[in-house]
Scaffold this active site. Structure first.
Site, short mmCIF file in Angstrom:
data_model
loop_
_atom_site.label_atom_id
_atom_site.label_comp_id
_atom_site.label_asym_id
_atom_site.label_seq_id
_atom_site.Cartn_x
_atom_site.Cartn_y
_atom_site.Cartn_z
N ASP A 103 2.48 -3.65 -1.51
CA ASP A 103 1.52 -2.63 -1.92
C ASP A 103 2.20 -1.53 -2.72
O ASP A 103 3.39 -1.27 -2.55
CB ASP A 103 0.90 -1.93 -0.70
CG ASP A 103 0.10 -2.87 0.16
OD1 ASP A 103 -0.31 -3.92 -0.34
OD2 ASP A 103 -0.08 -2.53 1.34
N1 URA Z 1 1.64 -5.62 4.63
C1 URA Z 1 1.05 -4.55 4.08
O1 URA Z 1 0.13 -3.97 4.64
N2 URA Z 1 1.51 -4.13 2.89
C2 URA Z 1 2.52 -4.71 2.24
O2 URA Z 1 2.90 -4.27 1.15
C3 URA Z 1 3.11 -5.83 2.83
C4 URA Z 1 2.65 -6.27 4.03
#
Ligand code: URA
Length: 235
Positions: A103
């Site tokens: 993310d």
């Molecule tokens: N889980 C999440 O919530 N975000 C990420 O970037 C990776 C795994």
């Protein structure tokens, strides 16, 4: 060789992305547009992707581990003009693409490579490896919540597979938790904690299988060692 594999091996993109290019009519063999999924490439065939001729196995394979900072997207370009991980590996001539996603607000380890085959196998749902995250979350992560996270929680129409969970630190108003998951659903770790009542404040990926982020500084990358590459291929 299958057309999608041929395109991936040339370092153009992942095998899955190649399937999309084929389905969208962006690929030609010997001048003819091919949209058929199982199409084969024979010796001497001329393959053209998005108007550009390619040759398999010509691109040198490069593998790096990047410590993604906050505020970068893990795509190669962004329609909102945000910074992308590609902006951080500018002094490598090969075009590297990220293996999987993190993310915008997640930091930590992401592999970047032009080896489409490795990308394909590492991200394929059938053989997803354990990825280790360290999350700082608001509130108390009780034993009951740990047990629920371990067993699997409903993150909106999907129940997560068993996870490994360890509370590293419990402060009065927040906790630091190590969580290892094999799946890679969108925002999975954030949704898992939300499902048990803890909001994620920071999230960092510290390992992919046995490949560790270690002391790599934020925004920096390093080339993987031969052993690390062999290890990833063996997964
Ligand atoms: N889980 C999440 O919530 N975000 C990420 O970037 C990776 C795994």
């Amino acid at each position: 060789m299958r057309l999608n594999k041929y395109i991936a091996q040339a370092g153009i993109c992942s095998r899955r992305k190649a399937d999309e290019l084929i389905a969208n009519g962006n690929v030609k063999i010997n001048g003819a547009v091919i949209t058929e999924m199982g199409a084969q490439v024979e010796n001497g065939d001329k393959v053209i992707v998005n108007g550009k001729p390619i040759e398999a196995e010509t691109a040198k394979k490069v593998y790096v581990a990047l410590n993604k900072p906050l505020g970068y997207v893990t795509t190669m370009s962004d329609d909102k003009d945000r910074l992308t991980v590609a902006d951080l590996v500018t002094d490598i001539p090969e075009r590297l693409f990220p293996v999987g996603r993190l993310d915008y607000n997640t930091t930590g380890l992401i592999i970047m490579t032009n080896d489409g085959d490795l990308t394909y196998s590492l991200t394929h749902p059938k053989h997803e490896v354990y990825k280790t995250y360290v999350a700082t979350v608001a509130g108390v992560v009780s034993d009951k919540r740990v047990a629920a996270l371990r067993k699997g929680v409903d993150i909106g129409g999907f129940v997560t597979s068993p996870a490994k969970v360890k509370v590293l630190k419990q402060n009065p108003r927040s906790a630091v938790v190590e969580i290892q998951i094999r799946e890679g659903k969108n925002r999975q770790v954030r949704k898992m904690f939300a499902a048990v009542g803890n909001k994620v404040q920071t999230l960092e990926r510290v390992a992919i299988g046995d490949l560790k982020l270690g002391r790599l500084m934020t925004g920096h990358y390093r080339k993987l060692t031969r052993q690390e590459i062999e290890y990833l291929k063996s997964l």
